[in-house]
Design a protein around this motif. Sequence first.
Motif, PDB file in Angstrom:
ATOM      1  N   TYR A  96       0.828  -1.208   0.000  1.00 52.89           N
ATOM      2  CA  TYR A  96       0.000   0.000   0.000  1.00 52.89           C
ATOM      3  C   TYR A  96       0.859   1.253   0.000  1.00 52.89           C
ATOM      4  O   TYR A  96       0.560   2.233  -0.701  1.00 52.89           O
ATOM      5  N   GLU A  99       2.010   2.071  -3.428  1.00 51.35           N
ATOM      6  CA  GLU A  99       0.920   2.655  -4.223  1.00 51.35           C
ATOM      7  C   GLU A  99       0.637   4.082  -3.766  1.00 51.35           C
ATOM      8  O   GLU A  99       0.355   4.974  -4.570  1.00 51.35           O
ATOM      9  N   GLN A 256      -7.398  -1.414  -3.581  1.00 46.54           N
ATOM     10  CA  GLN A 256      -6.359  -2.431  -3.472  1.00 46.54           C
ATOM     11  C   GLN A 256      -6.788  -3.619  -2.623  1.00 46.54           C
ATOM     12  O   GLN A 256      -6.457  -4.766  -2.929  1.00 46.54           O
TER      13      GLN A 256
END
Length: 339
Positions: A96, A99, A256
């Motif tokens: 994460y 991203e 996600q």
Amino acid sequence: MYIAITRQQMGDNYQGSCGDFVRYLEKENEGKAPEDQEQFFDQTENNIDAERVIADIDANTAKLSKRDPKFYSIMVSPSQAELNHIGNDPEKLKQYTRELMTTYAASFYRDKEVTVKDVLYFAKLERERTYSEKDKAVKENQPIASKILDLQHQIRAIREGREHGDMAKLQEKINVLETEAPHKQNGKRIVIGMAKEGHQSHIHIIVSRKDVTNSHSLSPGSKFRTSETTLNGEKVKQGFDRDKFYRAAEKTFDKQFGYRRNFVETYHARNLLDKDPKRFFAALLGLPETEKQAARQLLFKAGVKVPGIPTNKVQLAYKAMMQLKKGIGKAMESGSIGI
């Protein structure tokens, strides 16, 4: 998801190394075997040691004056609900983060596109969090803490012969006060520095003010928020769009990991509460019944006293609305409902 961006904090002098901050982030590694220690990572690498982080950030400061921050800190603190959703998985948090930094780069407006390849950053996963003086539990325990401290001073004075008294009786009073503390964890009064229970994983990111080429400034600071300027006769945006970044950060997590975010967990809700409480509560009242009850549960877990979300605007008196706003605002600031 609670995200905070802060500049290098060293008073008015920004000539210092990032070493102190990096060493602070190493605190959870103290006393652990090398194989058990959590290392830094960036967009493509894992297991980056602290010395490399210090060297790379400190060397990337070309043409910055002593009054310019050399780096910024981004703290990424998922809520308990978000951590539970991903099983508190450290690898998912690292995925994460990568991203997230892609959206960070995309939130800059420059004469050319900024990508995550342009950003020099290092991130560190931490698994623990301790109570500070800002936590509600610590604040509400403070009157008890002050009384206990006074009694402890009296006991010390008696022990050192500076005063006369019954230390046993004073200790009994302390024991009673400990039981009266409004906030406890595992039977003990919550105090500053006590480790919080439950999933507490979060990410600290140290990001250079300069891009990887050490030639262009990429500042997310408040002075450099998005503005419009004229370039070659056309209006163009410049700066860093914090709103865009925060909104993208939560959407990235949801997409996600398939997370269904309740209204009160959203960045949009936080903005409404800050800028237009009436619209916030109108939106809250307009939620479907199941989502409204889920919102109530989230607020309750965050320590916001909500005996019942009003069913109509008439029930939501102004005074009650502002009291509820204050409680929700504190919960949002602490990240306990994930905004």
